[in-house]
Design a protein around this motif. Sequence first.
Motif, PDB file in Angstrom:
ATOM      1  N   PRO A 223       0.837  -1.207   0.000  1.00  0.00           N
ATOM      2  CA  PRO A 223       0.000   0.000   0.000  1.00  0.00           C
ATOM      3  C   PRO A 223       0.870   1.255   0.000  1.00  0.00           C
ATOM      4  CG  PRO A 223      -0.613  -1.507   1.783  1.00  0.00           C
ATOM      5  CD  PRO A 223       0.683  -1.996   1.220  1.00  0.00           C
ATOM      6  N   ALA A 224       0.307   2.359  -0.460  1.00  0.00           N
ATOM      7  CA  ALA A 224       1.031   3.630  -0.401  1.00  0.00           C
ATOM      8  C   ALA A 224       1.389   3.928   1.059  1.00  0.00           C
ATOM      9  CB  ALA A 224       0.181   4.750  -0.982  1.00  0.00           C
ATOM     10  N   PRO A 225       2.624   4.331   1.321  1.00  0.00           N
ATOM     11  CA  PRO A 225       3.060   4.555   2.707  1.00  0.00           C
ATOM     12  C   PRO A 225       2.766   5.978   3.185  1.00  0.00           C
ATOM     13  CG  PRO A 225       4.910   4.860   1.249  1.00  0.00           C
ATOM     14  CD  PRO A 225       3.728   4.522   0.363  1.00  0.00           C
ATOM     15  N   HIS A 226       3.112   6.218   4.450  1.00  0.00           N
ATOM     16  CA  HIS A 226       3.094   7.563   5.028  1.00  0.00           C
ATOM     17  C   HIS A 226       4.536   7.980   5.303  1.00  0.00           C
ATOM     18  CE1 HIS A 226      -1.200   7.134   5.601  1.00  0.00           C
ATOM     19  NE2 HIS A 226      -1.013   6.036   6.301  1.00  0.00           N
ATOM     20  N   ARG A 227       4.780   9.288   5.282  1.00  0.00           N
ATOM     21  CA  ARG A 227       6.062   9.816   5.752  1.00  0.00           C
ATOM     22  C   ARG A 227       6.044   9.814   7.275  1.00  0.00           C
ATOM     23  NH1 ARG A 227       9.217  13.416   2.567  1.00  0.00           N
ATOM     24  NH2 ARG A 227       9.389  14.806   4.358  1.00  0.00           N
TER      25      ARG A 227
ATOM     26  N   TYR B 231       3.909   2.512   7.958  1.00  0.00           N
ATOM     27  CA  TYR B 231       2.485   2.390   8.276  1.00  0.00           C
ATOM     28  C   TYR B 231       2.280   2.466   9.784  1.00  0.00           C
ATOM     29  CZ  TYR B 231       3.012   0.200   3.697  1.00  0.00           C
ATOM     30  OH  TYR B 231       3.350  -0.061   2.391  1.00  0.00           O
ATOM     31  N   GLU B 232       1.218   3.144  10.166  1.00  0.00           N
ATOM     32  CA  GLU B 232       0.810   3.213  11.563  1.00  0.00           C
ATOM     33  C   GLU B 232      -0.611   2.670  11.680  1.00  0.00           C
ATOM     34  OE1 GLU B 232       3.042   7.144  13.216  1.00  0.00           O
ATOM     35  OE2 GLU B 232       1.604   7.476  11.590  1.00  0.00           O
ATOM     36  N   GLY B 233      -0.967   2.203  12.850  1.00  0.00           N
ATOM     37  CA  GLY B 233      -2.324   1.706  13.069  1.00  0.00           C
ATOM     38  C   GLY B 233      -2.497   0.287  12.566  1.00  0.00           C
ATOM     39  N   GLU B 234      -2.779   0.152  11.268  1.00  0.00           N
ATOM     40  CA  GLU B 234      -3.015  -1.165  10.674  1.00  0.00           C
ATOM     41  C   GLU B 234      -2.610  -1.151   9.212  1.00  0.00           C
ATOM     42  OE1 GLU B 234      -6.840  -3.168  11.424  1.00  0.00           O
ATOM     43  OE2 GLU B 234      -6.995  -3.470   9.259  1.00  0.00           O
ATOM     44  N   VAL B 235      -2.060  -2.250   8.739  1.00  0.00           N
ATOM     45  CA  VAL B 235      -1.732  -2.376   7.327  1.00  0.00           C
ATOM     46  C   VAL B 235      -2.027  -3.800   6.869  1.00  0.00           C
ATOM     47  CG1 VAL B 235       0.702  -3.009   7.732  1.00  0.00           C
ATOM     48  CG2 VAL B 235       0.027  -1.958   5.557  1.00  0.00           C
ATOM     49  N   LEU B 236      -2.513  -3.922   5.626  1.00  0.00           N
ATOM     50  CA  LEU B 236      -2.716  -5.229   5.002  1.00  0.00           C
ATOM     51  C   LEU B 236      -1.763  -5.342   3.824  1.00  0.00           C
ATOM     52  CD1 LEU B 236      -5.537  -4.870   6.557  1.00  0.00           C
ATOM     53  CD2 LEU B 236      -6.378  -6.536   4.899  1.00  0.00           C
ATOM     54  N   LEU B 237      -0.914  -6.356   3.860  1.00  0.00           N
ATOM     55  CA  LEU B 237       0.038  -6.614   2.787  1.00  0.00           C
ATOM     56  C   LEU B 237      -0.482  -7.798   1.973  1.00  0.00           C
ATOM     57  CD1 LEU B 237       3.376  -6.284   4.806  1.00  0.00           C
ATOM     58  CD2 LEU B 237       2.144  -4.511   3.542  1.00  0.00           C
ATOM     59  N   LEU B 238      -0.878  -7.520   0.730  1.00  0.00           N
ATOM     60  CA  LEU B 238      -1.498  -8.539  -0.113  1.00  0.00           C
ATOM     61  C   LEU B 238      -0.454  -9.354  -0.881  1.00  0.00           C
ATOM     62  CD1 LEU B 238      -4.413  -6.434  -1.692  1.00  0.00           C
ATOM     63  CD2 LEU B 238      -4.498  -7.920   0.319  1.00  0.00           C
ATOM     64  N   THR B 239      -0.755 -10.640  -1.064  1.00  0.00           N
ATOM     65  CA  THR B 239       0.041 -11.526  -1.899  1.00  0.00           C
ATOM     66  C   THR B 239      -0.911 -12.389  -2.721  1.00  0.00           C
ATOM     67  OG1 THR B 239       1.864 -11.642  -0.285  1.00  0.00           O
ATOM     68  CG2 THR B 239       1.742 -13.393  -1.931  1.00  0.00           C
ATOM     69  N   ALA B 240      -0.627 -12.539  -4.021  1.00  0.00           N
ATOM     70  CA  ALA B 240      -1.431 -13.414  -4.873  1.00  0.00           C
ATOM     71  C   ALA B 240      -0.903 -14.841  -4.754  1.00  0.00           C
ATOM     72  CB  ALA B 240      -1.384 -12.950  -6.319  1.00  0.00           C
ATOM     73  N   ILE B 241      -1.796 -15.752  -4.399  1.00  0.00           N
ATOM     74  CA  ILE B 241      -1.464 -17.169  -4.308  1.00  0.00           C
ATOM     75  C   ILE B 241      -2.163 -17.894  -5.464  1.00  0.00           C
ATOM     76  CG2 ILE B 241      -1.576 -19.259  -2.900  1.00  0.00           C
ATOM     77  CD1 ILE B 241       0.176 -17.141  -1.653  1.00  0.00           C
ATOM     78  N   THR B 242      -1.408 -18.698  -6.216  1.00  0.00           N
ATOM     79  CA  THR B 242      -1.985 -19.414  -7.360  1.00  0.00           C
ATOM     80  C   THR B 242      -1.835 -20.924  -7.157  1.00  0.00           C
ATOM     81  OG1 THR B 242      -1.375 -17.588  -8.836  1.00  0.00           O
ATOM     82  CG2 THR B 242      -1.976 -19.682  -9.864  1.00  0.00           C
TER      83      THR B 242
ATOM     84  N   PHE C  77     -10.910  -6.530   2.011  1.00  0.00           N
ATOM     85  CA  PHE C  77     -10.035  -6.667   0.851  1.00  0.00           C
ATOM     86  C   PHE C  77     -10.244  -5.531  -0.145  1.00  0.00           C
ATOM     87  CE2 PHE C  77      -9.130 -10.818   2.508  1.00  0.00           C
ATOM     88  CZ  PHE C  77      -7.860 -11.090   2.036  1.00  0.00           C
ATOM     89  N   ALA C  78     -11.476  -5.030  -0.252  1.00  0.00           N
ATOM     90  CA  ALA C  78     -11.719  -3.892  -1.140  1.00  0.00           C
ATOM     91  C   ALA C  78     -10.939  -2.670  -0.672  1.00  0.00           C
ATOM     92  CB  ALA C  78     -13.216  -3.582  -1.202  1.00  0.00           C
ATOM     93  N   LYS C  79     -10.901  -2.432   0.633  1.00  0.00           N
ATOM     94  CA  LYS C  79     -10.124  -1.307   1.171  1.00  0.00           C
ATOM     95  C   LYS C  79      -8.633  -1.519   0.968  1.00  0.00           C
ATOM     96  CE  LYS C  79     -11.189   0.409   5.160  1.00  0.00           C
ATOM     97  NZ  LYS C  79     -11.542   0.507   6.603  1.00  0.00           N
ATOM     98  N   ALA C  80      -8.173  -2.772   1.092  1.00  0.00           N
ATOM     99  CA  ALA C  80      -6.751  -3.061   0.893  1.00  0.00           C
ATOM    100  C   ALA C  80      -6.348  -2.802  -0.550  1.00  0.00           C
ATOM    101  CB  ALA C  80      -6.450  -4.503   1.286  1.00  0.00           C
TER     102      ALA C  80
END
Length: 219
Positions: free
Chosen positions: A84-88, A99-110, A162-165
């Motif tokens: 996701p786009a980060p913060h300074r 990232y502060e608070g919460e972050v979701l790091l997505l990975t595509a699994i096939t 997931f839509a927000k991520a």
Amino acid sequence: MVALARILGAMAAVANPVRTDNVEASLLSEVSAAQAGTPFAVALRLKMRPGWHTYWLNPGDSGQATTIAWTLPEGFKAGPIEWPAPHRIPVGTLVNYGYEGEVLLLTAITPPAGFTGPAELRAQAEWLVCEKICIPEEAALALTLPVGPGPAVTDTGLAQTFAKAVAALPQPSPWPARFAAEAGSLGLWVEAPGLRAGELTDVWFFPTDTALIQHPAPQ
């Protein structure tokens, strides 16, 4: 029997969280049952203590990016982390990206074509979490999903998550851009006809290369 497997799979779309001193880590799947040969998204969710942060792909002047080492059934493939786009995050005279608070790091699994049965996805996640001090932490997470020839079953309880991520990921610019480096500075020009200055609230350039710019320098 297939229906029962998919009902049971819906219960396993979230791995039990692992809680460290500063972070709650969990593994989420966008599907409760996967289709063989079709990629689906899995997210590493990190919830940080108030005032603490983790890091982006380019951590800035200090820090370390989160890593995920996957152990998957034979034939399964994991893509790279989608950041996701980060913060300074200013720290004294330094500037970090994260990232502060919460972050979701997505990975595509096939999964491979023709795979049928339960699939255990194991992830060894490591991150550096910082406030005034930095602490390396880790978690071993596992998620089991049914996989078969039928269509994937979306986990409706996680659809908004997931839509927000996905919405938090950087998007391709609709405007042409160019850049030039000269005399110790980097210039970036974006041609955005119809965009008024009053519509801009925050504009920053985030380089993925750690050595491209001086991160605390004015932009």
